[in-house]
Design a protein around this motif. Structure first.
Motif, PDB file in Angstrom:
ATOM      1  N   ARG A   1      -3.875 -11.950   4.209  1.00 31.12           N
ATOM      2  CA  ARG A   1      -4.040 -12.139   5.631  1.00 31.12           C
ATOM      3  C   ARG A   1      -3.636 -11.217   6.633  1.00 31.12           C
ATOM      4  O   ARG A   1      -4.223 -11.116   7.488  1.00 31.12           O
ATOM      5  CB  ARG A   1      -3.365 -13.654   5.744  1.00 31.12           C
ATOM      6  N   PHE A   2      -2.327 -10.850   6.383  1.00 29.58           N
ATOM      7  CA  PHE A   2      -1.979  -9.781   7.510  1.00 29.58           C
ATOM      8  C   PHE A   2      -2.583  -8.493   7.467  1.00 29.58           C
ATOM      9  O   PHE A   2      -3.006  -8.252   8.491  1.00 29.58           O
ATOM     10  CB  PHE A   2      -0.314  -9.569   7.019  1.00 29.58           C
ATOM     11  N   ALA A   3      -3.043  -8.046   6.437  1.00 23.50           N
ATOM     12  CA  ALA A   3      -3.896  -7.067   6.057  1.00 23.50           C
ATOM     13  C   ALA A   3      -5.108  -7.017   6.834  1.00 23.50           C
ATOM     14  O   ALA A   3      -5.607  -6.191   7.567  1.00 23.50           O
ATOM     15  CB  ALA A   3      -4.154  -6.483   4.847  1.00 23.50           C
TER      16      ALA A   3
ATOM     17  N   GLU B   1       0.366  -2.511  -2.717  1.00 27.50           N
ATOM     18  CA  GLU B   1      -0.552  -1.648  -3.090  1.00 27.50           C
ATOM     19  C   GLU B   1      -1.989  -2.143  -3.717  1.00 27.50           C
ATOM     20  O   GLU B   1      -3.000  -1.670  -3.339  1.00 27.50           O
ATOM     21  CB  GLU B   1       0.045  -0.759  -4.447  1.00 27.50           C
ATOM     22  N   ASP B   2      -1.511  -3.397  -4.129  1.00 30.03           N
ATOM     23  CA  ASP B   2      -2.962  -4.213  -4.742  1.00 30.03           C
ATOM     24  C   ASP B   2      -3.651  -4.361  -3.400  1.00 30.03           C
ATOM     25  O   ASP B   2      -4.938  -4.525  -3.689  1.00 30.03           O
ATOM     26  CB  ASP B   2      -2.589  -5.410  -5.523  1.00 30.03           C
ATOM     27  N   VAL B   3      -3.020  -5.024  -2.492  1.00 28.38           N
ATOM     28  CA  VAL B   3      -3.783  -5.723  -1.104  1.00 28.38           C
ATOM     29  C   VAL B   3      -4.593  -4.461  -0.577  1.00 28.38           C
ATOM     30  O   VAL B   3      -5.618  -4.592   0.230  1.00 28.38           O
ATOM     31  CB  VAL B   3      -2.920  -6.215  -0.272  1.00 28.38           C
ATOM     32  N   ARG B   4      -3.694  -3.214  -0.154  1.00 33.54           N
ATOM     33  CA  ARG B   4      -4.259  -2.239   0.332  1.00 33.54           C
ATOM     34  C   ARG B   4      -5.525  -1.723  -0.415  1.00 33.54           C
ATOM     35  O   ARG B   4      -6.436  -1.341   0.652  1.00 33.54           O
ATOM     36  CB  ARG B   4      -3.127  -0.913   0.266  1.00 33.54           C
ATOM     37  N   VAL B   5      -5.557  -1.478  -1.593  1.00 26.27           N
ATOM     38  CA  VAL B   5      -6.680  -1.106  -2.305  1.00 26.27           C
ATOM     39  C   VAL B   5      -7.783  -1.971  -2.258  1.00 26.27           C
ATOM     40  O   VAL B   5      -9.147  -1.774  -2.052  1.00 26.27           O
ATOM     41  CB  VAL B   5      -6.240  -0.771  -3.797  1.00 26.27           C
TER      42      VAL B   5
ATOM     43  N   SER C   1      -8.429  -4.705  -0.027  1.00 27.12           N
ATOM     44  CA  SER C   1      -8.920  -4.765   1.175  1.00 27.12           C
ATOM     45  C   SER C   1      -9.589  -3.552   1.999  1.00 27.12           C
ATOM     46  O   SER C   1     -10.084  -3.782   2.665  1.00 27.12           O
ATOM     47  CB  SER C   1      -7.639  -5.481   2.022  1.00 27.12           C
ATOM     48  N   GLY C   2      -9.091  -2.486   1.523  1.00 27.86           N
ATOM     49  CA  GLY C   2      -9.615  -1.140   2.287  1.00 27.86           C
ATOM     50  C   GLY C   2      -9.015  -1.051   3.520  1.00 27.86           C
ATOM     51  O   GLY C   2      -9.363   0.005   4.141  1.00 27.86           O
ATOM     52  N   VAL C   3      -7.989  -1.939   3.777  1.00 24.98           N
ATOM     53  CA  VAL C   3      -7.143  -1.584   4.975  1.00 24.98           C
ATOM     54  C   VAL C   3      -6.004  -0.748   4.884  1.00 24.98           C
ATOM     55  O   VAL C   3      -5.125  -0.552   3.837  1.00 24.98           O
ATOM     56  CB  VAL C   3      -6.552  -3.054   5.577  1.00 24.98           C
ATOM     57  N   SER C   4      -5.746   0.224   5.724  1.00 21.18           N
ATOM     58  CA  SER C   4      -4.751   1.054   6.039  1.00 21.18           C
ATOM     59  C   SER C   4      -3.449   0.379   6.051  1.00 21.18           C
ATOM     60  O   SER C   4      -2.762   0.597   7.157  1.00 21.18           O
ATOM     61  CB  SER C   4      -5.168   2.375   6.721  1.00 21.18           C
TER      62      SER C   4
END
Length: 290
Positions: A79-81, A108-112, A114-117
């Motif tokens: 949600r934050f990302a 790492e999992d959310v970053r990958v 979601s595609g969000v930096s």
């Protein structure tokens, strides 16, 4: 000739004075490059966010026995990302149960996915009092950042918690919208029990004596508890690691060795399971690529 010598002496003294002033002023603020990595460590001496090219973390799928809290943390981070409302999180409880590993793996999992930096910035316990300076940098960065403090706790006469309280929820500005706080601790209220009891016994109003310090943990919207794992969860962790790294041991031998290892270590936990896997992989000359 005398004038030249005098001028030379003045220039020499001026250089010495300039050097002394620069030393007092400290090093110039560093230029922070957010594209250098996804994980960073805060170094307040020169206001530098040190990139960590190869973070020490394991894949989220390898973390077992904490499925419920894993899912809650993952959803909050996602949600934050994505730019929606999310809570600061305190991961507390039994040592060695993967609290810090879970934070890094979820990031790492959310970053990958979601595609969000999404960035992760670790703040060492002793640098908590410098949080206001860090928040100024993060607010101006335009990045979505999780500020992470591992093994957070406070001792007697430690006033650094006040900086954290203000950063979490207080102050006129409050927490920047692009910043979230995750912390791990063995203590639910971040204070040793004897400290809370001493404060209560010597105070005029015992209920108010620890309220200020206990209210720090209240500023974390999510409390995720980690408890000692049973034998079944412990062996599930062992099986997961052994399968992932293709250790090649039969199940009976694997479980026997893993339980014996836990006995020698005085208990079962995710950390003990990983330490056994490292030992087994070393004996079998199997590489461990996390």
């Amino acid at each position: 000739m005398i004038r030249e010598e005098t001028a030379s002496l003045l220039l020499s003294e001026l250089r010495r004075l300039t050097i002394a002033v620069e030393r007092l002023a400290g090093p110039a603020p560093a230029v922070n490059d957010w594209n250098a990595a996804d994980c960073f460590v805060w170094t307040p001496a020169n206001s530098f966010i040190q990139p960590v090219p190869r973070p020490n973390r394991i894949a989220l799928k390898l973390i077992r026995g904490v499925d419920h809290v894993r899912d809650i943390l993952h959803e909050n981070t996602l949600r934050f990302a994505e730019g929606f409302a999310a809570n600061n999180v305190l991961l507390w409880g039994a040592r060695g149960m993967g609290k810090s590993s879970l934070v890094k793996a979820v990031h790492e999992d959310v970053r990958v996915a979601s595609g969000v930096s999404l960035k992760l910035v670790e703040v060492h316990r002793e640098d908590i009092h410098t949080l206001p300076a860090l928040l100024d940098i993060l607010k101006a960065s335009g990045q979505r950042v999780i500020v992470f403090c591992d093994d957070l706790s406070f001792d007697h006469d430690d006033t650094a918690y006040k900086s954290l309280k203000a950063a979490l929820d207080g102050g006129i500005e409050g927490r920047p919208d692009n910043v979230l706080f995750y912390a791990t601790s063995n203590r639910r209220h971040l204070l040793p029990r004897h400290m809370m009891e001493n404060e209560q016994s010597t105070a005029i109003n015992p209920s108010e004596a620890v309220e200020e310090k206990v209210s720090l943990s209240d500023r974390f919207g999510l409390w995720l508890g980690f408890h000692k794992c049973g034998q079944e969860d412990y062996l599930t962790m062992i099986d997961s690691y052994a399968t992932h790294f293709d250790l090649g041991l039969d199940r009976e031998t694997l479980h026997h060795e893993a339980l014996e290892w836990a006995t020698t270590r005085g208990g079962r936990s995710g950390r003990v399971a990983w330490q056994y896997i490292q030992d087994a992989a070393g004996r079998l000359r199997k590489p461990l690529d996390r």
